[in-house]
Design a protein around this motif. Structure first.
Motif, short mmCIF file in Angstrom:
data_model
loop_
_atom_site.label_atom_id
_atom_site.label_comp_id
_atom_site.label_asym_id
_atom_site.label_seq_id
_atom_site.Cartn_x
_atom_site.Cartn_y
_atom_site.Cartn_z
N MET A 149 158.16 2.00 -32.44
CA MET A 149 156.96 2.08 -31.76
C MET A 149 156.88 1.21 -30.28
SD MET A 149 154.82 -0.41 -34.34
CE MET A 149 153.07 -0.15 -33.42
N ASP A 150 156.37 1.84 -29.15
CA ASP A 150 156.36 1.23 -27.93
C ASP A 150 154.89 1.11 -27.60
OD1 ASP A 150 157.72 0.29 -25.54
OD2 ASP A 150 156.61 2.18 -24.52
N VAL A 151 154.00 1.50 -28.33
CA VAL A 151 152.60 1.47 -27.97
C VAL A 151 151.87 1.00 -29.13
CG1 VAL A 151 152.61 2.86 -26.19
CG2 VAL A 151 152.10 3.76 -28.43
N GLY A 152 150.61 0.41 -29.03
CA GLY A 152 149.92 0.15 -30.30
C GLY A 152 148.53 -0.33 -29.90
N CYS A 153 147.92 -0.95 -30.85
CA CYS A 153 146.44 -1.24 -30.45
C CYS A 153 145.95 -2.84 -30.07
CB CYS A 153 145.66 -1.07 -31.78
SG CYS A 153 145.72 0.60 -32.18
N ALA A 154 147.42 -3.26 -29.47
CA ALA A 154 147.03 -4.77 -29.10
C ALA A 154 146.74 -4.52 -27.69
CB ALA A 154 148.45 -5.51 -29.38
N THR A 155 146.80 -5.80 -26.91
CA THR A 155 146.48 -5.77 -25.49
C THR A 155 147.48 -4.99 -24.66
OG1 THR A 155 145.59 -7.94 -25.74
CG2 THR A 155 146.01 -7.42 -23.63
N ASP A 156 146.92 -4.09 -23.59
CA ASP A 156 147.82 -3.40 -22.90
C ASP A 156 148.71 -2.36 -23.61
OD1 ASP A 156 148.89 -2.36 -20.39
OD2 ASP A 156 150.52 -4.01 -20.29
N GLN A 157 147.85 -1.84 -24.77
CA GLN A 157 148.77 -0.79 -25.52
C GLN A 157 149.90 -1.38 -26.16
OE1 GLN A 157 148.57 2.74 -26.46
NE2 GLN A 157 146.15 2.05 -26.29
N GLU B 246 139.20 13.41 -30.41
CA GLU B 246 139.85 14.37 -31.97
C GLU B 246 141.00 13.78 -31.99
OE1 GLU B 246 136.67 16.01 -29.52
OE2 GLU B 246 138.58 15.69 -28.66
N THR B 247 141.98 13.31 -31.34
CA THR B 247 143.31 12.83 -31.79
C THR B 247 143.29 11.32 -32.33
OG1 THR B 247 144.11 12.37 -29.56
CG2 THR B 247 144.39 14.59 -30.36
N GLU B 248 142.33 10.87 -32.29
CA GLU B 248 142.18 9.26 -32.66
C GLU B 248 142.44 9.22 -34.03
OE1 GLU B 248 139.26 5.40 -32.58
OE2 GLU B 248 138.57 7.08 -31.87
N HIS B 249 143.61 8.31 -34.52
CA HIS B 249 143.89 8.48 -35.67
C HIS B 249 144.56 9.62 -36.58
CE1 HIS B 249 141.77 4.40 -36.85
NE2 HIS B 249 142.44 4.18 -35.76
N LEU B 250 145.20 10.43 -35.53
CA LEU B 250 145.44 11.72 -35.98
C LEU B 250 146.31 11.48 -37.23
CD1 LEU B 250 146.23 14.66 -35.26
CD2 LEU B 250 148.00 13.70 -33.84
N ILE B 251 147.20 10.23 -37.24
CA ILE B 251 148.39 9.91 -38.34
C ILE B 251 147.60 8.92 -39.25
CG2 ILE B 251 150.48 9.11 -38.74
CD1 ILE B 251 150.75 11.76 -37.19
N ASP B 252 146.91 9.44 -40.09
CA ASP B 252 146.14 8.82 -41.26
C ASP B 252 146.66 8.87 -42.52
OD1 ASP B 252 145.45 11.42 -41.59
OD2 ASP B 252 143.30 11.22 -41.06
N ASP B 253 145.94 8.37 -43.55
CA ASP B 253 146.39 8.30 -44.91
C ASP B 253 146.80 9.90 -45.12
OD1 ASP B 253 146.47 5.76 -45.94
OD2 ASP B 253 144.22 5.90 -45.62
N ALA B 254 145.90 10.81 -44.81
CA ALA B 254 146.21 12.30 -45.52
C ALA B 254 147.41 12.73 -44.51
CB ALA B 254 144.94 13.29 -44.86
N GLU C 231 146.17 4.30 -30.36
CA GLU C 231 145.03 4.90 -30.96
C GLU C 231 145.28 6.11 -31.77
OE1 GLU C 231 144.05 5.84 -26.70
OE2 GLU C 231 144.85 4.22 -28.03
N LEU C 232 146.62 6.90 -31.56
CA LEU C 232 146.92 8.09 -32.26
C LEU C 232 147.40 7.83 -33.99
CD1 LEU C 232 149.03 9.85 -29.95
CD2 LEU C 232 146.74 10.32 -30.28
N LEU C 233 147.67 6.45 -33.93
CA LEU C 233 147.77 6.13 -35.49
C LEU C 233 146.59 5.31 -36.18
CD1 LEU C 233 151.71 4.64 -35.15
CD2 LEU C 233 150.74 7.15 -35.28
N ASP C 234 146.41 5.56 -37.40
CA ASP C 234 145.45 4.69 -38.07
C ASP C 234 146.58 3.63 -38.78
OD1 ASP C 234 144.38 3.23 -40.34
OD2 ASP C 234 143.29 5.06 -40.97
N GLU C 235 146.59 2.34 -38.06
CA GLU C 235 147.72 1.29 -38.09
C GLU C 235 147.47 0.75 -39.64
OE1 GLU C 235 147.79 -1.71 -35.17
OE2 GLU C 235 148.70 -0.24 -33.84
N ASP C 236 146.17 0.65 -40.36
CA ASP C 236 146.17 0.17 -41.74
C ASP C 236 146.94 1.58 -42.61
OD1 ASP C 236 144.86 -1.95 -40.91
OD2 ASP C 236 142.90 -0.80 -41.41
N ALA C 237 146.76 2.67 -42.32
CA ALA C 237 147.35 3.66 -43.12
C ALA C 237 148.74 3.53 -42.95
CB ALA C 237 146.67 4.94 -42.81
N VAL C 238 149.28 3.45 -41.79
CA VAL C 238 150.75 3.31 -41.57
C VAL C 238 151.59 2.06 -42.22
CG1 VAL C 238 152.42 3.00 -39.72
CG2 VAL C 238 150.76 4.59 -39.17
#
Length: 330
Positions: free
Chosen positions: A258-266, A211-219, A237-244
Motif C-alpha cells: 500500500m502506498d495510500v491509506g486512511c491516515a493524514t494525506d492519504q 459507489e467505490t468506497e470500501h470496494l474491497i470489503d469482507d465480501a 478509502e477503496l479498502l475497508d481497512e478493518d476487513a483487510v
C-alpha cells in the motif's frame, strides 16, 4: 502581478515545488506558507486574505469557508489531479475558479505499484530490514511474477500503463471496468467476482466515488483466492481497512502492498502498515522529480494564463469564475 499564495509546508515545498518556484517568481508576487506544517483553513484564510491566487498542495483542502472568507481570491489551483477535498460548489457560488494539475503522475504511480508487487513476491523489504538490524535473514521463499494473474479493478490511465508493463513481464492481466473496454488493448475483461477469484494480485485502481468506497470489503476479500495479495496505490478509502486486517490475520490474504491509506494525506494507517506481511510506502507514488516538477509547472502555466486574460487549462468550473472575469475587465 497576481499575488499568489503557495500552501506547501517547507518540506513539501522543497520536494514538490522547489524547482518551479523560480519560474513562478518571474510572473507573480509569491507568498509562502510561513509555518513548518500544513495550514488549517482558518490559518489559510488569514495568510491568503490579501492574495489573488492560491496554489494548493494536495493536503490543503478547499473548504467552503475559504472561498467565502477570502474576498480577493480569484482562483484555487490544486497541484494534484484529485480535487475530492475541494468544495467546488462553494467556490462556484463565490465566483472562484478551481483548476487541477495534469496527469503527469501516471508512470510514477504505476511503477510504485509494480515495485510493491515485486517486494511482496520476493520479500525484499523484510530481508533488507533484517540485514540492517545485523540479523542474518532466513531464506524466505518467494515467487516470480511471470505466469501469475493480476486483476485490475478500473481501467484508467494508471491501469493501462501498468497493464502493458505487467504483460511485458509475462503476467496475465484481467480487467473489470463497467465504463471502459480493456479488450481493445488485448486484455481480458471479466466481472468483479471472476477477477477476485482468479487473481494472484488484486489492484483496485477505480476512481474514488461514493459507489467505490470500501470496494474491497469482507465480501470481496472472501471471493479472493486464498493466498492472493492486494496492492493499493489509488485511494485509501477503496479498502475497508478493518476487513483487510481480518483477512491478513486469518491468512486468507497473504500480503498487502500500500502506498495510500486512511491516515493524514492519504498515507497508510499504522493499523495496517505495522502488520506482518504488509509493505507500505508513505504516499510516494507521485514523488518523483519528473512528476513533482510537471505538476508544479502546471500551476505556473495556469498562473501565466490568468495574467494574460485566458482561462487556464484543466479548469473545473470556468463558467462560474465571475471574480476572475471582473478582474480582467477592471
Amino acid at each position: 502581478m497576481l499575488r499568489t499564495f503557495v500552501t506547501h509546508n517547507p518540506e513539501d515545498l522543497e520536494a514538490y515545488f522547489g524547482r518551479a518556484l523560480p519560474e513562478l517568481l518571474r510572473i507573480a508576487e509569491v507568498v509562502l506558507n510561513p509555518l513548518d506544517r500544513d495550514l488549517t483553513t482558518p490559518e489559510l484564510i488569514e495568510h491568503a486574505a490579501t492574495c489573488d491566487v492560491v496554489i494548493a498542495h494536495r493536503s490543503t483542502p478547499g473548504e467552503s469557508t475559504l472561498f467565502s472568507g477570502c474576498e480577493r481570491l480569484l482562483a484555487f489551483l490544486r497541484t494534484a489531479v484529485d480535487i475530492s477535498t475541494v468544495d467546488v460548489g462553494a467556490a462556484s457560488r463565490n465566483g472562484v475558479l478551481v483548476a487541477h494539475a495534469d496527469k503527469s503522475f501516471v508512470p510514477s504511480t504505476a511503477e510504485i505499484a509494480l515495485a510493491l508487487m515485486l517486494d511482496l513476491a520476493r520479500n525484499v523489504s523484510e530481508s533488507t530490514v533484517d540485514y540492517r538490524r545485523g540479523v542474518d535473514p532466513p531464506q524466505r521463499p518467494g515467487f516470480q511474477l511471470r505466469g501469475k494473474v493480476a486483476g485490475l479493478i478500473g481501467y484508467g490511465a494508471i491501469a493501462r500503463y501498468l497493464a502493458d508493463a505487467l504483460r511485458s513481464l509475462g503476467v496475465e492481466v484481467v480487467v473489470t471496468d463497467p465504463y471502459v473496454d480493456a479488450g481493445v488493448d488485448g486484455f481480458r475483461q471479466v466481472g468483479l467476482s471472476e477477477l477476485l477469484g482468479r487473481s494472484d494480485f488484486v489492484l483496485p485502481l477505480a476512481a474514488s466515488t461514493p459507489e467505490t468506497e470500501h470496494l474491497i470489503d469482507d465480501a470481496a476479500l472472501a471471493l479472493m483466492r486464498p493466498g492472493a495479495m492486494l496492492v493499493n496505490v489509488s485511494r485509501g478509502e477503496l479498502l475497508d481497512e478493518d476487513a483487510v486486517g481480518r483477512a491478513l490475520d486469518s491468512g486468507h490474504l497473504a500480503g498487502l502492498g500500500m502506498d495510500v491509506g486512511c491516515a493524514t494525506d492519504q498515507r497508510p494507517s499504522a493499523a495496517l502498515a505495522t502488520r506482518p506481511g504488509v509493505v507500505s510506502t508513505p504516499h510516494l507514488g507521485g514523488l518523483t522529480p519528473e512528476n513533482a516538477d510537471a505538476q508544479a509547472m502546471s500551476a505556473v502555466e495556469q498562473v501565466r494564463a490568468l495574467t494574460i486574460g485566458e482561462l487556464p487549462p484543466r479548469s473545473v468550473n470556468p463558467d462560474a469564475a465571475s471574480r476572475l472575469r471582473a478582474w480582467w475587465t477592471a
